[in-house]
Design a protein around this motif. Structure first.
Motif, PDB file in Angstrom:
ATOM      1  N   TRP A   1       0.972  -1.213  -0.102  1.00  0.00           N
ATOM      2  CA  TRP A   1      -0.049  -0.003   0.158  1.00  0.00           C
ATOM      3  C   TRP A   1       0.787   1.162   0.006  1.00  0.00           C
ATOM      4  CZ3 TRP A   1      -5.595  -0.203   1.411  1.00  0.00           C
ATOM      5  CH2 TRP A   1      -6.116  -1.288   1.482  1.00  0.00           C
ATOM      6  N   ARG A   2       0.356   2.233  -0.628  1.00  0.00           N
ATOM      7  CA  ARG A   2       1.117   3.576  -0.610  1.00  0.00           C
ATOM      8  C   ARG A   2       0.214   4.744   0.066  1.00  0.00           C
ATOM      9  NH1 ARG A   2      -0.187   7.213  -4.128  1.00  0.00           N
ATOM     10  NH2 ARG A   2      -1.606   6.416  -5.823  1.00  0.00           N
ATOM     11  N   GLU A   3       1.142   5.649   0.793  1.00  0.00           N
ATOM     12  CA  GLU A   3       0.519   6.701   1.620  1.00  0.00           C
ATOM     13  C   GLU A   3       0.115   7.667   0.212  1.00  0.00           C
ATOM     14  OE1 GLU A   3       1.448  10.371   4.386  1.00  0.00           O
ATOM     15  OE2 GLU A   3       2.541   8.315   4.705  1.00  0.00           O
ATOM     16  N   THR A   4      -1.123   8.236   0.462  1.00  0.00           N
ATOM     17  CA  THR A   4      -1.913   9.372  -0.531  1.00  0.00           C
ATOM     18  C   THR A   4      -1.771  10.588   0.131  1.00  0.00           C
ATOM     19  OG1 THR A   4      -3.905   8.537  -0.088  1.00  0.00           O
ATOM     20  CG2 THR A   4      -3.131   7.433  -1.808  1.00  0.00           C
ATOM     21  N   ARG A   5      -2.196  10.625   1.333  1.00  0.00           N
ATOM     22  CA  ARG A   5      -2.221  11.941   2.075  1.00  0.00           C
ATOM     23  C   ARG A   5      -2.306  11.749   3.496  1.00  0.00           C
ATOM     24  NH1 ARG A   5      -7.641  13.900   3.274  1.00  0.00           N
ATOM     25  NH2 ARG A   5      -9.076  12.257   2.488  1.00  0.00           N
ATOM     26  N   ARG A   6      -2.172  12.829   3.987  1.00  0.00           N
ATOM     27  CA  ARG A   6      -2.269  13.043   5.693  1.00  0.00           C
ATOM     28  C   ARG A   6      -3.208  14.367   5.907  1.00  0.00           C
ATOM     29  NH1 ARG A   6       2.695  11.020   8.942  1.00  0.00           N
ATOM     30  NH2 ARG A   6       3.256   9.526   7.619  1.00  0.00           N
ATOM     31  N   GLU A   7      -3.993  14.268   7.091  1.00  0.00           N
ATOM     32  CA  GLU A   7      -5.165  15.005   7.430  1.00  0.00           C
ATOM     33  C   GLU A   7      -4.943  15.100   8.939  1.00  0.00           C
ATOM     34  OE1 GLU A   7      -9.824  15.845   6.725  1.00  0.00           O
ATOM     35  OE2 GLU A   7      -9.163  13.680   6.702  1.00  0.00           O
TER      36      GLU A   7
END
Length: 196
Positions: free
Chosen positions: A175-181
């Motif tokens: 899996w790859r990180e797409t964003r942070r919030e």
């Protein structure tokens, strides 16, 4: 179907309803009688990292609507049993059912387009006393298999910075990180994986 997978020994025993075995763990579809145990496992998993339902990041309204949200709506919810006790769990939920970010905490529910594109892997939990035995990885592999069977193209998930083992597990599976919030002082990390 059936077969052994390259990582560990997850074996598909039955197609419908789906059943797998992994060492001393039996993975099967959720039943209504599992509700209390699943809810307790969910809350114990959150408490282990200092989170709780209603904190703005986590919620549990979906666990009271398992049939509607998971089992009758192109999704799945699996439990892993060891010695007759549920010790692991995880679900697949259409990504268009619950809006992302803050609105998730309020239980927004709206089915989207009829075509199946993205599915969320959610509620991945392993009882703290039996963590680090590969049970979480076995549930992830079973859910990825189910997502492909349903015809989804993309898997999505989110976790928090506080949940290091979950983040490491997703990354190990490509899996790859797409964003942070940032939500309520907690950093939520969104991840994605294409299904081939």
């Amino acid at each position: 179907m059936g077969g052994t997978f390259s990582q560990g020994h997850l074996v598909r025993l039955q197609d419908e309803p789906p059943v797998w075995s992994f060492e001393d763990l039996r993975i099967r579809r959720y039943h209504a009688a599992d509700h209390g145990t699943v809810l307790a496992l969910h809350r114990e998993g959150l408490a282990q990292v200092g989170l709780r339902p209603g904190d703005g990041v986590y919620y549990d309204h979906d666990l009271f609507r398992m049939e509607d949200i998971y089992l009758r709506n192109d999704g799945e919810f699996l439990v892993g049993e060891r010695e007759g006790r549920i010790v692991a769990m995880g679900g697949l939920r259409r990504a268009d059912l619950i809006p992302g970010g803050h609105a998730r905490a309020f239980g927004g529910y709206a089915p989207g387009a009829p075509n199946l594109d993205a599915v969320e892997m959610v509620r991945l939990r392993v009882l703290p006393a039996v963590q680090r035995r590969g049970y979480g990885a076995a549930v992830v592999r079973a859910l990825e298999e189910r997502a492909a069977e349903f015809g989804y193209r993309i898997l999505r998930a989110d976790t928090t910075e506080l949940q290091g083992p979950a983040l490491a597990l997703y990354r190990r599976f490509g899996w790859r990180e797409t964003r942070r919030e940032r939500i309520g002082g907690i950093v939520n990390i969104y991840l994605e994986k294409p299904l081939h």
